[in-house]
Design a protein around this motif. Structure first.
Motif, PDB file in Angstrom:
ATOM      1  N   VAL A  67       0.839  -1.204   0.000  1.00 45.16           N
ATOM      2  CA  VAL A  67       0.000   0.000   0.000  1.00 45.16           C
ATOM      3  C   VAL A  67       0.875   1.256   0.000  1.00 45.16           C
ATOM      4  CG1 VAL A  67      -1.689   1.336   1.332  1.00 45.16           C
ATOM      5  CG2 VAL A  67      -2.020  -1.120   0.996  1.00 45.16           C
ATOM      6  N   VAL A  83      -6.907   0.046  -3.907  1.00 44.21           N
ATOM      7  CA  VAL A  83      -6.412  -1.127  -3.198  1.00 44.21           C
ATOM      8  C   VAL A  83      -7.571  -2.101  -3.090  1.00 44.21           C
ATOM      9  CG1 VAL A  83      -5.365  -2.026  -1.092  1.00 44.21           C
ATOM     10  CG2 VAL A  83      -4.813   0.300  -1.863  1.00 44.21           C
ATOM     11  N   VAL A 116      -3.317  -1.975  -6.446  1.00 37.90           N
ATOM     12  CA  VAL A 116      -2.657  -2.907  -5.534  1.00 37.90           C
ATOM     13  C   VAL A 116      -3.688  -3.953  -5.121  1.00 37.90           C
ATOM     14  CG1 VAL A 116      -1.601  -3.167  -3.253  1.00 37.90           C
ATOM     15  CG2 VAL A 116      -1.061  -1.158  -4.639  1.00 37.90           C
TER      16      VAL A 116
END
Length: 192
Positions: A67, A83, A116
């Motif tokens: 992150v 994310v 991510v």
């Protein structure tokens, strides 16, 4: 006496043979189950559009490091950070990732987001992520969005992406546009 010994040995061999057969059968059965499980995993991943050797949620990724690296890339590129928390056993998580790979959706996501993926596929990983990132993973797939300066924008903690296996790549594209244009996460089912 010698004949009696031979007869006794023959009877012992006959009595032992069923146990030998049973042992071999058990070994073959365990091997078949292991192969079937592996085969079932391959079929499962193929059903959701993935090769078992290239799954989206990597077990060895450190959530905090990933992150922070994503935030650094977002700051450098001026893009938002998306994310996604999920698991490779989760059909909704896999479908979301498959939809994000659709050419039109992927191109849009590439222009607007650094991305991510974080594996929360078991309770140990989930607890570690919650501790390391000081957040709760209440549903998966869970997406969290940050501005390029690292500030939280919105998230899907209320399950907006939970039924992802029922969404098309076009619906996911619309969802991402809503995040970019209006800074909010609205379930594809509720978008107007």
């Amino acid at each position: 006496m010698r004949i009696t010994g031979l007869i006794a040995s023959a009877f012992a061999a006959v009595r032992a043979r069923p146990w030998v057969y049973l042992g071999v059968a058990a070994l073959v059965g365990v091997t078949a189950l292991a192969f079937e499980q592996s085969s079932d995993d391959t079929v499962f991943y193929q059903r959701w559009g993935f090769d078992a050797a290239d799954l989206p949620y990597k077990a060895d990724v450190d959530a905090r490091v990933a992150v922070e690296a994503g935030k650094a890339r977002a700051a450098e590129s001026g893009k938002m950070l998306m994310v996604t928390f999920g698991a490779n056993w989760c059909p909704d998580c896999l479908t979301l990732q498959k939809n994000l790979r659709d050419p039109e959706t992927h191109a849009y996501a590439e222009r607007n987001f650094e991305m991510v993926n974080i594996d929360v596929g078991d309770s140990v990983k989930s607890a570690r992520v919650e501790r390391d990132l000081d957040m709760a993973v209440t549903t998966i797939p869970l997406a969290m969005f940050y501005s390029s300066d690292g500030k939280p924008i919105c998230d899907t903690q209320r399950g907006e992406l939970k039924p992802s296996r029922h969404y098309s790549s076009r619906e996911i594209l619309g969802f991402l546009r809503e995040v970019v244009d209006y800074r909010r996460a609205v379930s594809p089912d509720q978008r107007q």
